[in-house]
Structures are given as structure tokens and as C-alpha cells.
Scaffold this motif. Sequence first.
Motif, PDB file in Angstrom:
ATOM      1  N   UNK A   1       0.831  -1.202   0.000  1.00  0.00           N
ATOM      2  CA  UNK A   1       0.000   0.000   0.000  1.00  0.00           C
ATOM      3  C   UNK A   1       0.866   1.253   0.000  1.00  0.00           C
ATOM      4  N   UNK A   2       1.999   1.180   0.688  1.00  0.00           N
ATOM      5  CA  UNK A   2       2.934   2.305   0.690  1.00  0.00           C
ATOM      6  C   UNK A   2       3.437   2.577  -0.724  1.00  0.00           C
ATOM      7  N   UNK A   3       3.751   1.520  -1.454  1.00  0.00           N
ATOM      8  CA  UNK A   3       4.163   1.670  -2.854  1.00  0.00           C
ATOM      9  C   UNK A   3       3.015   2.249  -3.680  1.00  0.00           C
ATOM     10  N   UNK A   4       1.805   1.734  -3.472  1.00  0.00           N
ATOM     11  CA  UNK A   4       0.640   2.205  -4.222  1.00  0.00           C
ATOM     12  C   UNK A   4       0.311   3.663  -3.916  1.00  0.00           C
TER      13      UNK A   4
ATOM     14  N   UNK B   1       0.964  10.549  -2.249  1.00  0.00           N
ATOM     15  CA  UNK B   1       0.201  11.459  -3.110  1.00  0.00           C
ATOM     16  C   UNK B   1      -1.177  10.886  -3.431  1.00  0.00           C
ATOM     17  N   UNK B   2      -1.328   9.595  -3.332  1.00  0.00           N
ATOM     18  CA  UNK B   2      -2.633   8.945  -3.488  1.00  0.00           C
ATOM     19  C   UNK B   2      -3.162   8.669  -2.079  1.00  0.00           C
ATOM     20  N   UNK B   3      -3.945   9.572  -1.589  1.00  0.00           N
ATOM     21  CA  UNK B   3      -4.346   9.572  -0.176  1.00  0.00           C
ATOM     22  C   UNK B   3      -5.168   8.362   0.243  1.00  0.00           C
ATOM     23  N   UNK B   4      -5.852   7.719  -0.684  1.00  0.00           N
ATOM     24  CA  UNK B   4      -6.686   6.580  -0.283  1.00  0.00           C
ATOM     25  C   UNK B   4      -5.858   5.405   0.242  1.00  0.00           C
ATOM     26  N   UNK B   5      -4.556   5.426  -0.020  1.00  0.00           N
ATOM     27  CA  UNK B   5      -3.689   4.337   0.433  1.00  0.00           C
ATOM     28  C   UNK B   5      -3.063   4.603   1.797  1.00  0.00           C
TER      29      UNK B   5
END
Length: 108
Positions: free
Chosen positions: A19-22, A27-31
Amino acid sequence: MTWVLLMAAIVLEVTATLSLKASDGFTRRRWIAPVVLGYLASFGLIAVVLARGMAVGVVYGIWVACGVALTAVLGRVVFGEPLTRAMRFGIALIIGGVLLIELGSVAG
């Protein structure tokens, strides 16, 4: 039951790492929630496993080794990251090391 808790801690840690990579540098806050909750839950389960009497060297060795191996394999599957021959050999060494740690803890 202790082994099930350890396996769950490993799965949660790997999920948090992927999830950290995703999250792409958050910048992708949902993760962000899966990262934070996954790591917190994983550490919490590790604390429970240790409190149940499993040796810290065994717990940490298996947790880290399995986490590294699973993250490398799933990084290939999910993100298309390289999984070179050297990396596959390293995973085989990790598996052998985990087995030796477990066998050593039973014999000692």
C-alpha cells in the motif's frame, strides 16, 4: 494459534508495504489508511505473539524474512517490478534460513 497470529502479522505488514508503494509517496491519499493501519496491526500482533512466549529471534526472523520474500514476489505480480535470478536465489536462501531458525529453536 500463535503461528496464525504471526502469519496474520506478516500478511498485514506486506499489505501495508504494498500500500505504501501504491500511495506513490502519499500522493494517493486513499492508500494512507491501509499503510498506517496495516503497520499498527502488524506490530500489535507481533507484540501478542511475543507475549505468548515465542522467542524474539524466531518471531523477528520469520516475520522479516517472510515479509521480504512475499513483498518481492507480490511486487512483481502487482507492480511488474523485476524479480531477477539473483532475487529468486535470495528468496530461496531466506526460506532456508527461516527453516534453520525454526529447526534450531526446536532443538535448543
